[in-house]
Design a protein around this motif. Structure first.
Motif: not given
Length: 759
Positions: A157, A160, A162, A184, A186, A419, A442-443, A447-448, A457
């Motif tokens: 976690d 990240v 994206y 995760t 994320n 997420e 997750g994020y 939040r990320a 992170a």
């Protein structure tokens, strides 16, 4: 021949301003398209490439997610789609020699426009810790670097992953599978910053977080409401659909703080009439104040309730839940507060009501103008209330139409890029691949950024996109990214996210939509899902920009093999060789994709099931479509302040800036402009042509400043202003987000305008 990229950043400190346009497309669009395409691709490559865009045997435009009609023109693309293709298929190249000549400290001072104009990335590049130059690196070493950082984390976690909306279904499915095998959820994506509010509102009210219409429904509608959207720039092919709907008898209501040329008159360059007179699209323009849409639809719902025979009582009785509580709230709406919230005249609202009552089939379309406010989710729920009242969901020619921005942003979410995944999706993934996916949420994007800022992170991996420029609160976002141990970007072109890095950074160059994808199993194709849930194939035709590129699926598969090890039982090597093997697994995990390979082989692809549209079945917690009764909200402005919305110019797609003009709004050779109503400007003593700093005001007391903007007197709604992003993202506080969806509130930023020190 294609032209060379600019050597220096163009000067943008003196934008030229002329009168705004009242028509869109036509001959100017053709000329502008060809000029930009020739600059990037040359004449022959332009013809070969553009004639394959959005064709059944061609490639999907890497621009917007507007669907293709069954019967397609030979030139099935718009001006901005052609710009997107030209930018990807450019003959310009960013080689290791470029990076040797340009330190990161120099690139960080360049504009996003200049960076993007340099061309296609050709080699994997690595920025070692403490270095100021990217250097070429082998793919094997690049994957080793990522594996080193991921395996050094104390928890999965702390990573990240994206995703940009350009990523194909196959790549997205593999990407989320890798992240979840790592351990995760994320998996933030660009939906978090755009239509998350739509998905949140629609999932709760109708049970499916997507639009409920197909193109044919627009053609059959009696009334089409376009709210908070500028299709002439952001989804230009939508204009031809509106033109066809108008020819079939539909009327169009435009609800927006700014008049937009594309919704006034459309000159279709594919028809003789379009090259001359064109078609007037909007029958009623409601110039609403920013954020007043919920109040408008709440009053409209009261007026429908008060009209005998206007409510579809059978539909409400058989298919909905919560009507009485909603009706009680709606009947409390009043004219005075609504007109204050909206800035509209009573007679315009009454005219809108008459058009609604005269229409059996209604479609409501919207985009970012509705989704990026604190109260966006209840705003969209109120639109659903409006449609439910008269049975306008699950009826041909009627329904909700959130218009997605990026070409496969909806498909990525369908593939599991989320997420907060549904338990049923994780159950299916577990059955298919024999592992226990993580269940903890997750994020998302906001939040990320917080996690990176706070050191929670440490690795950031982006599958496409330009995260730094797309995200809110620019200074906070950039500082957060610089705290990472490693930042990785899978990209086709250079952008600002490559120069705002963690301690170490990688740029992994990938194939574009326009390019042939040849793997060990033969030539491959990928698939995408458009804004209306149609899934179809995309096949690139051009030779890759460099022999050193890998496809997105190949990058994920090789990374997964390196990180998870040879003992991992997912057949990553088979998936890389043959994307049909990936689609077979998707078919067993994702509902609606049964027999995926056979169905997508059909020209034009297939429509995903949509229970509210197809069966009037609503898979909500109540088993019915849900009326809601949230309190009406709208922004309240302190005296002497304006409410700013961020928006795109016409020479822009998301964070990609193609040029420095905004032709329809009369802006040339610059982007640092702020559009202000002339009456507001006079009250604030702001002359047209003066220069101001935009200073954001929010409850945290932090000064957020965007300096040096030219004031343009423009017919915006009173109390409202507009300026381009990403230049104004610095004004959007990270914590100023929509309730429920957590989407940045980029369309309602309170600002004061101070005389610029350089004026």
């Amino acid at each position: 021949m294609a032209t060379k990229p600019p050597q220096g950043d163009p000067v943008q400190d003196a934008p030229e301003v002329a009168g705004r346009k009242r028509t869109a497309a036509g001959l100017p669009a053709i000329g502008h398209t060809l000029r930009m395409a020739h600059q990037q691709m040359g004449v022959r490559r332009t013809a070969l490439t553009l004639l394959s865009v959005n064709q059944k045997n061609g490639f999907d435009c890497p621009g917007c997610a507007w669907p293709e009609p069954e019967h397609r023109h030979r030139a099935e693309f718009c001006e901005n789609g052609a710009k997107a293709v030209a930018e990807e298929a450019t003959l310009r190249r960013v080689t290791p020699e470029f990076f040797a000549a340009h330190p990161v400290s120099d690139l960080a001072r360049r504009s996003g426009y200049w960076l993007g104009q340099q061309g296609r990335l050709t080699h994997p590049m690595y920025l070692p810790e403490g270095a100021d130059h990217y250097e070429p690196v082998s793919w094997e070493r690049a994957f080793d670097i990522v594996a080193e950082e991921l395996t050094a984390l104390s928890s999965p976690d702390e990573a990240v992953f994206y995703t940009s909306g350009r990523t194909s279904n196959e790549a997205a499915f593999l990407y989320q599978l890798f992240a979840r095998k790592l351990g995760t959820n994320n998996l933030p994506d660009c939906s978090n910053m755009c239509h998350e509010s739509s998905g949140s509102a629609l999932s709760e009210t109708i049970g499916v977080g997507k639009g409920s219409v197909l193109l044919e429904d627009l053609y059959r509608a009696d009334l089409i409401v376009v709210a908070g959207q500028n299709p002439g720039t952001n989804h230009p092919r939508m204009l031809s659909a509106l033109e066809k709907a108008k020819a079939n008898g539909a009327r169009v209501v435009s609800v927006n703080p700014l008049p937009e040329a594309g919704l006034e008159r459309f000159k279709n360059p594919q028809t003789p009439k379009g090259l001359t007179a064109g078609t007037a699209l909007t029958d009623l323009f409601l110039q609403i104040r920013i954020g007043g849409d919920q109040a408008l639809f709440r009053l409209l719902n009261k007026l429908v309730l008060d009209t005998p025979g206007a409510v579809d009582e059978e539909f409400v009785r058989e298919h909905t839940h919560g009507f009485e509580e909603f009706a009680q709230a709606a009947r409390a709406a009043d004219w005075e507060s609504t007109l204050a919230a909206t800035g509209l005249a009573r007679e315009d609202v009454e005219r809108f009501l008459r058009m609604v009552l005269d229409s059996e089939r209604i479609v409501v379309c919207w985009a970012m103008g509705l989704t990026q406010h604190k109260h966006s989710v209840p705003m969209i729920r109120e639109i659903v209330n409006f449609l439910l009242l008269r049975g306008n969901i699950g009826r041909p020619g009627a329904g909700v139409c959130p218009v997605r921005g990026h070409s496969n942003v909806q498909g990525d979410r369908t593939m599991g890029i989320f997420e907060r995944p549904a338990p049923a999706f994780l159950d299916a993934l577990e059955r298919e691949f024999g592992f226990a996916p993580p269940r903890e949420h997750g994020y998302d994007v906001v939040r990320a950024i917080r996690a990176l800022r706070d050191g929670e992170a440490k690795v950031f991996f982006a599958m496409g996109g330009n995260f730094v420029s797309a995200s809110p609160d620019t200074e906070v976002t950039e500082a957060a990214m610089r705290r990472a141990r490693l930042t990785v970007h899978v990209s086709t072109k250079l952008n600002r996210s490559h120069v705002v890095t963690g301690a170490r950074a990688l740029i992994l160059p990938t194939l574009g939509r326009t390019e042939r994808d040849l793997q060990a199993g033969g030539e491959q194709f990928v698939t995408v899902e458009d804004s209306m849930g149609m899934v179809h194939a995309s096949r690139g035709r051009l030779e890759p920009a460099s022999p050193h590129l890998l496809s997105e699926p190949a990058i994920v598969c090789r990374l997964a093999r390196r990180v998870l090890g040879a003992e991992d039982d997912v057949p990553w090597e088979e998936f890389e060789k043959d994307y049909a093997a990936v689609r077979d697994r998707i078919a067993r995990v994702v509902p609606g994709f049964e027999d995926f390979n056979a169905r997508v082989a059909r020209p034009g692809g297939f429509a995903l099931p949509h229970a509210p549209r197809d069966e009037r079945r609503f898979p909500t917690a109540t088993g019915k479509a849900n009326f809601t009764a949230a309190p009406v909200e709208y922004p309240h402005l302190p005296e002497g302040r304006l409410l700013l919305q961020t928006l795109r110019s016409h020479d822009q797609y998301n964070t990609t800036v193609y040029g420095l003009d905004d032709r329809y709004r009369g802006i040339r050779n610059g982007r640092r402009v702020v559009l202000v109503n002339p009456d507001d400007a006079r009250e604030l003593k702001l002359a047209d042509g003066s220069y101001v700093d935009l200073v954001g005001e929010w409850k945290d007391g932090v000064e957020r400043r965007a300096p040096g903007f030219r004031v343009v007197h423009y017919p915006t709604a009173r109390g409202c202003a507009a300026a381009y992003y990403p230049e104004t993202n610095v004004l959007v506080p990270l914590d100023a987000t929509a309730d429920v969806s957590n989407t940045p509130a980029s369309k309602s930023v309170v600002v004061r305008l101070e005389q610029s020190a350089t004026d």
